[in-house]
Design an enzyme around this catalytic site. Structure first.
Site, PDB file in Angstrom:
ATOM      1  N   ARG A   1       0.226  15.602 -14.509  1.00 18.12           N
ATOM      2  CA  ARG A   1      -0.742  14.865 -13.694  1.00 18.12           C
ATOM      3  C   ARG A   1      -0.599  13.352 -13.851  1.00 18.12           C
ATOM      4  O   ARG A   1      -0.808  12.590 -12.926  1.00 18.12           O
ATOM      5  CB  ARG A   1      -2.164  15.288 -14.092  1.00 18.12           C
ATOM      6  CG  ARG A   1      -3.299  14.311 -13.752  1.00 18.12           C
ATOM      7  CD  ARG A   1      -3.508  14.283 -12.273  1.00 18.12           C
ATOM      8  NE  ARG A   1      -4.424  13.273 -11.799  1.00 18.12           N
ATOM      9  CZ  ARG A   1      -5.661  13.511 -11.424  1.00 18.12           C
ATOM     10  NH1 ARG A   1      -6.166  14.708 -11.532  1.00 18.12           N
ATOM     11  NH2 ARG A   1      -6.415  12.560 -10.918  1.00 18.12           N
TER      12      ARG A   1
ATOM     13  N   LEU B   1       0.827  -1.212   0.000  1.00 21.20           N
ATOM     14  CA  LEU B   1       0.000   0.000   0.000  1.00 21.20           C
ATOM     15  C   LEU B   1       0.855   1.254   0.000  1.00 21.20           C
ATOM     16  O   LEU B   1       0.322   2.363  -0.005  1.00 21.20           O
ATOM     17  CB  LEU B   1      -0.862   0.024   1.269  1.00 21.20           C
ATOM     18  CG  LEU B   1      -2.074  -0.895   1.318  1.00 21.20           C
ATOM     19  CD1 LEU B   1      -2.409  -1.234   2.762  1.00 21.20           C
ATOM     20  CD2 LEU B   1      -3.255  -0.219   0.667  1.00 21.20           C
TER      21      LEU B   1
ATOM     22  N   TYR C   1       1.840   9.928 -11.967  1.00 20.84           N
ATOM     23  CA  TYR C   1       1.427   8.918 -10.979  1.00 20.84           C
ATOM     24  C   TYR C   1       0.779   7.729 -11.672  1.00 20.84           C
ATOM     25  O   TYR C   1       1.138   6.567 -11.425  1.00 20.84           O
ATOM     26  CB  TYR C   1       0.455   9.583 -10.006  1.00 20.84           C
ATOM     27  CG  TYR C   1      -0.275   8.677  -9.069  1.00 20.84           C
ATOM     28  CD1 TYR C   1       0.365   8.047  -8.007  1.00 20.84           C
ATOM     29  CD2 TYR C   1      -1.650   8.471  -9.205  1.00 20.84           C
ATOM     30  CE1 TYR C   1      -0.332   7.241  -7.121  1.00 20.84           C
ATOM     31  CE2 TYR C   1      -2.355   7.673  -8.333  1.00 20.84           C
ATOM     32  CZ  TYR C   1      -1.690   7.052  -7.292  1.00 20.84           C
ATOM     33  OH  TYR C   1      -2.388   6.260  -6.426  1.00 20.84           O
TER      34      TYR C   1
HETATM   35  C1  UGA Z   1      -6.968  10.723  -6.376  1.00 18.75           C
HETATM   36  C2  UGA Z   1      -5.737   9.923  -6.741  1.00 18.75           C
HETATM   37  O1  UGA Z   1      -4.939  10.546  -7.671  1.00 18.75           O
HETATM   38  C3  UGA Z   1      -6.132   8.574  -7.231  1.00 18.75           C
HETATM   39  O2  UGA Z   1      -5.085   7.813  -7.631  1.00 18.75           O
HETATM   40  C4  UGA Z   1      -6.843   7.869  -6.149  1.00 18.75           C
HETATM   41  O3  UGA Z   1      -7.181   6.571  -6.575  1.00 18.75           O
HETATM   42  C5  UGA Z   1      -8.044   8.663  -5.835  1.00 18.75           C
HETATM   43  O4  UGA Z   1      -7.679   9.998  -5.437  1.00 18.75           O
HETATM   44  C6  UGA Z   1      -8.807   7.998  -4.742  1.00 18.75           C
HETATM   45  O5  UGA Z   1      -9.092   8.579  -3.706  1.00 18.75           O
HETATM   46  O6  UGA Z   1      -9.119   6.811  -4.956  1.00 18.75           O
HETATM   47  P1  UGA Z   1      -8.895  12.072  -7.645  1.00 18.75           P
HETATM   48  O7  UGA Z   1     -10.189  11.340  -7.593  1.00 18.75           O
HETATM   49  O8  UGA Z   1      -8.723  12.930  -8.854  1.00 18.75           O
HETATM   50  O9  UGA Z   1      -7.688  11.021  -7.560  1.00 18.75           O
HETATM   51  O10 UGA Z   1      -8.697  12.938  -6.339  1.00 18.75           O
HETATM   52  P2  UGA Z   1      -9.315  14.225  -5.648  1.00 18.75           P
HETATM   53  O11 UGA Z   1      -8.186  15.102  -5.282  1.00 18.75           O
HETATM   54  O12 UGA Z   1     -10.175  13.764  -4.531  1.00 18.75           O
HETATM   55  O13 UGA Z   1     -10.165  14.996  -6.759  1.00 18.75           O
HETATM   56  C7  UGA Z   1     -11.473  14.628  -7.118  1.00 18.75           C
HETATM   57  C8  UGA Z   1     -12.070  15.738  -7.942  1.00 18.75           C
HETATM   58  O14 UGA Z   1     -12.345  16.869  -7.113  1.00 18.75           O
HETATM   59  C9  UGA Z   1     -11.179  16.272  -9.068  1.00 18.75           C
HETATM   60  O15 UGA Z   1     -11.998  16.572 -10.177  1.00 18.75           O
HETATM   61  C10 UGA Z   1     -10.598  17.574  -8.501  1.00 18.75           C
HETATM   62  O16 UGA Z   1     -10.237  18.481  -9.492  1.00 18.75           O
HETATM   63  C11 UGA Z   1     -11.777  18.053  -7.680  1.00 18.75           C
HETATM   64  N1  UGA Z   1     -11.477  18.968  -6.534  1.00 18.75           N
HETATM   65  C12 UGA Z   1     -10.527  18.651  -5.632  1.00 18.75           C
HETATM   66  C13 UGA Z   1     -12.240  20.131  -6.376  1.00 18.75           C
HETATM   67  O17 UGA Z   1     -13.123  20.456  -7.205  1.00 18.75           O
HETATM   68  N2  UGA Z   1     -12.009  20.936  -5.295  1.00 18.75           N
HETATM   69  C14 UGA Z   1     -11.075  20.648  -4.368  1.00 18.75           C
HETATM   70  O18 UGA Z   1     -10.930  21.419  -3.384  1.00 18.75           O
HETATM   71  C15 UGA Z   1     -10.300  19.472  -4.535  1.00 18.75           C
END
Ligand code: UGA
Length: 363
Positions: free
Chosen positions: A166, A81, A169
């Site tokens: 981006r 992990l 990863y």
């Molecule tokens: C992240 C990791 O990069 C993945 O590998 C992982 O598997 C995943 O989290 C997970 O939790 O499983 P992501 O889903 O893009 O991927 O992570 P977040 O940072 O939670 O973003 C989710 C969405 O919210 C994105 O569209 C981001 O742009 C958006 N976001 C994020 C906002 O609109 N506001 C914020 O304050 C933060």
């Protein structure tokens, strides 16, 4: 080596969000001896005295290669992990991200193969990059096709170009998956790959500005905003979609994966909850409502949502996954598993944990 009654598992990254819940579940089952490795001891700090079946190594994986090799050799199974998995780091600490998610994984895979020890490797839903629909908006894509619903073994990986940092990863994780698969085919490694789809629950990320700096994942960003009564920031309007899975559902699947080595050999599992899909704008609205109820404060409902560009929020090089809809067919069939906690239940559980840890607003 397993005792008469226990299997021995080495959990690398045992103090993380997923690791800490997994270790608790394994110890609760009474069937496992757990050797945990992590650089910090925060989420599992309560465990060592209580559980004679838990050994904790407070070390980076590279601090003591001889001990790590000895632990792996004596294990029945290794769960990897350990990872840097925070999107704000992918473009700012790209070398660390690639090293942690590929280079540091390679010796572990090799040692498992050499020692004949099974490896359960945690990858990511992010290996899929963006949907085909986002690359080719005019293409005819049926709902439910492998281009829309990410299938365990059929969906292609569609990552962006080099300038979109981006994907550092996702690319490192993808290469690790390919390495694991290759060791299986060429050297007989027994492996299982798990791709988490947005796990949420108690003990998730740190809160920015309160427990650390930088930008954690979206739930922690929104909780930090709610706690400090600031606008919830929606990257590019919050149109991206995610399907969130509660950590308790996730861990019940992971335990089954550990318990069923033959059935899970050389298989990829998606752990996610398709029924819990929402766009991020909808997520912000739900979280604001739940937080207002937890705080018993209707004025929280007035907190604004604020659009922000991706480059302003994350810096240049950020490109979003537009949608991550998992197929969980393999987990249903082989593990006889399905998720139970709906989106509101999962969010209430996660936000209650933050609410209890931060009973007062940070103003
Ligand atoms: C992240 C990791 O990069 C993945 O590998 C992982 O598997 C995943 O989290 C997970 O939790 O499983 P992501 O889903 O893009 O991927 O992570 P977040 O940072 O939670 O973003 C989710 C969405 O919210 C994105 O569209 C981001 O742009 C958006 N976001 C994020 C906002 O609109 N506001 C914020 O304050 C933060």
């Amino acid at each position: 080596m397993s005792s008469a009654t226990h299997q021995r598992v080495v959990v690398l990254g045992s103090d993380g969000f997923i690791g800490s819940h997994l270790v608790e579940a394994l110890l609760r089952s009474g069937s496992w001896q757990v050797v945990g490795w992590d650089r910090e001891q925060i989420r599992t700090a309560h465990l060592p005295e209580k559980h004679p079946e838990f050994v904790f190594r407070l070390r980076d994986l590279r601090d003591d290669p001889a001990l790590l090799a000895s632990d792996i050799t004596q294990a029945d199974v290794v769960v990897n992990l350990a990872a840097l998995c925070n999107p704000s780091l992918y473009g700012t600490r790209t070398v660390d991200v690639i090293e942690s998610n590929f280079l540091h994984v390679e010796p572990i895979v090799r040692q498992c193969a050499n020692a004949g020890v099974r490896l359960v490797h945690l990858s990511t839903s992010e290996v899929f990059g963006r949907t085909l629909r986002s690359w080719a908006p005019d293409a005819r894509i049926e709902e439910g096709s492998p281009f829309e619903t990410f299938e365990e073994e059929n969906t292609p990986f569609l990552l962006g170009p080099l300038a979109s940092t981006r994907w550092s990863y996702a690319c490192a994780k993808q290469l690790s998956e390919r390495l694991v698969e290759a060791y299986g085919r060429e050297q007989g490694l027994q492996w299982t790959i798990v791709r988490p789809f947005n796990f949420i629950g108690p003990r998730m990320d740190y809160l920015p500005g309160l427990e650390g700096e930088g930008t954690p994942r979206v739930l922690a960003c929104f909780v930090a905003a709610l706690l400090s009564r600031k606008p919830l920031r929606l990257v590019e309007g919050g149109r991206s979609r995610r399907a969130f899975l509660h950590i308790h559902d996730a861990v019940s699947a992971l335990v089954r994966i550990l318990e069923r080595p033959e059935a899970c050999d050389r298989k990829v599992f998606h752990l996610g909850n398709p029924a819990n899909e929402t766009d991020i704008h909808g997520l912000a609205l739900r979280m604001r409502t739940i937080w207002s109820r937890l705080r018993q404060d209707p004025s929280i409902l007035e907190l604004p949502l604020q659009e922000v560009s991706a480059s302003a929020f994350y810096g240049e090089g950020y490109e979003d996954s537009d949608r991550r809809m998992p197929s969980i067919a393999q987990a249903k069939r082989i593990l006889d598993w399905e998720p139970h906690l709906g989106l509101d239940e999962a969010l209430i559980s996660t936000l209650t944990d933050y609410h209890q840890r931060f009973p007062k607003d940070a103003l």
